[in-house]
Design an enzyme around this catalytic site. Structure first.
Site, PDB file in Angstrom:
ATOM      1  N   ASP A   1      -3.526   6.173  16.508  1.00 22.67           N
ATOM      2  CA  ASP A   1      -4.178   5.558  17.316  1.00 22.67           C
ATOM      3  C   ASP A   1      -4.249   3.695  17.329  1.00 22.67           C
ATOM      4  O   ASP A   1      -5.624   3.243  16.487  1.00 22.67           O
ATOM      5  CB  ASP A   1      -6.153   5.973  16.692  1.00 22.67           C
ATOM      6  CG  ASP A   1      -6.961   5.442  18.137  1.00 22.67           C
ATOM      7  OD1 ASP A   1      -6.667   4.801  19.654  1.00 22.67           O
ATOM      8  OD2 ASP A   1      -8.311   5.404  17.916  1.00 22.67           O
TER       9      ASP A   1
ATOM     10  N   ASP B   1      -0.702  -0.515   5.838  1.00 28.56           N
ATOM     11  CA  ASP B   1      -0.148  -0.607   6.777  1.00 28.56           C
ATOM     12  C   ASP B   1       0.356   0.374   6.991  1.00 28.56           C
ATOM     13  O   ASP B   1       0.924   1.362   6.398  1.00 28.56           O
ATOM     14  CB  ASP B   1       1.464  -1.311   6.445  1.00 28.56           C
ATOM     15  CG  ASP B   1       2.247  -2.145   7.554  1.00 28.56           C
ATOM     16  OD1 ASP B   1       2.942  -1.004   7.477  1.00 28.56           O
ATOM     17  OD2 ASP B   1       2.010  -2.627   8.500  1.00 28.56           O
TER      18      ASP B   1
ATOM     19  N   THR C   1      -3.441  -0.343  18.670  1.00 32.97           N
ATOM     20  CA  THR C   1      -3.218  -1.207  19.611  1.00 32.97           C
ATOM     21  C   THR C   1      -2.477  -1.356  20.775  1.00 32.97           C
ATOM     22  O   THR C   1      -1.547  -1.170  19.873  1.00 32.97           O
ATOM     23  CB  THR C   1      -3.869  -2.342  18.550  1.00 32.97           C
ATOM     24  OG1 THR C   1      -3.398  -3.374  18.099  1.00 32.97           O
ATOM     25  CG2 THR C   1      -5.008  -2.397  18.076  1.00 32.97           C
TER      26      THR C   1
END
Length: 289
Positions: free
Chosen positions: A162, A144, A164
């Site tokens: 980068d 994570d 979502t």
């Protein structure tokens, strides 16, 4: 429109509740619930191979170079001598590919939450990574991103998020806790950038990101580029640093670094680098509101 096109299976992007874009699916290459998110990779005549996560287009074979070059070369050439780079997300490998073009880089750590995204992109979108995951300078960590920057003892010259969009697993990468972790992992004089959505459609993200970055860095701002499959106008990229001069360097400096790096680009130019920081008034207003 031919009858075959009319009856072809379609992929409707669901990022926005009342409007979206639609792709004809020529062939589904792979589809799975990874345990973190719904992943589908399909062929489209216009865009080549397309990857989507949780109803949102992530990348296409045809236009990925625009996004990946602007996410990478703007901070890398603004910094000028980045030796250690951290990538959060970026499981398709495009950012890693572009970072490794810079010979000054000694090591790149990439933290991706979902190994299956990497595996499927290597198989179905091999030109995105172009072998970058096998580079000895690359250290791939399946973890994570928030936990990593919170606990990491290392510091980096350039950090690129980068992620979502701020839904599902990507939501935590737009929080104050994440940005606090970024601050502690960034070397003095370093720079952090992150994708921040299509600003006309996601103006709230500009406001929220700016508000959360401003207390942590001497300079928080954005730069922009138009990526065709991220529809709705220009995409903004968050920019944060304690070295204000990095954003306002002369063209001759950026041009010299670009030439010395010897990298080949299809979209990025030193002129575009400087121009990308010229923001529309509605983005400026969102930052000042």
């Amino acid at each position: 429109m031919s009858a075959s096109t009319q009856t072809a299976k379609k992929y409707l992007e669901t990022l926005y509740p009342s409007w979206g874009q639609q792709f004809v699916i020529d062939e589904v290459l792979f589809e799975v619930d990874t345990g973190h998110q719904h992943l589908v990779i399909f062929k489209n005549d216009q865009w080549g191979t397309v990857m989507a996560l949780d109803g949102v287009i992530q990348t296409t074979e045809k236009d990925e170079f625009i996004y990946h070059e602007m996410m990478t070369h703007v901070p890398m050439l603004a910094h000028g001598h980045a030796k250690k780079v951290l990538i959060i997300g970026g499981g398709d490998g495009g950012i890693l590919r572009e970072v490794l073009k810079h010979s000054c880089v000694e090591s790149v750590t990439q933290v991706e939450i979902d190994q299956q995204v990497i595996d499927m992109c290597v198989q179905y979108l091999p030109n995105h990574s172009a072998g970058a995951f096998e580079d000895p300078k690359a250290n791939i960590v399946i973890a994570d991103g928030v936990d990593f920057v919170t606990d990491c003892a290392e510091q980096f010259d350039v950090i690129i998020s980068d992620s979502t969009d701020p839904i599902g697993p990507g939501e935590v990468l737009f929080t104050s806790r994440f940005y606090q972790g970024i601050q502690r992992c960034l070397n003095p004089g370093g720079v952090f950038v992150a994708q921040n959505g299509v600003s006309f459609m996601q103006t709230d993200e500009v406001f929220t990101t700016f508000k959360r970055l401003t207390p942590l860095f001497q300079q928080a701002s954005f730069y922009a580029a138009a990526v065709p499959t991220y529809v709705g106008g220009i995409m903004t990229f968050a920019w944060a640093t304690d070295q204000a001069a990095l954003k306002q360097q002369p063209l001759a400096v950026i041009q010299s670094r670009y030439d010395a790096a010897g990298i080949q680009t299809r979209f990025y130019t030193p002129e575009l680098h400087l121009g990308a920081f010229a923001l529309p008034k509605y983005v400026q207003d969102a930052m000042q509101s």
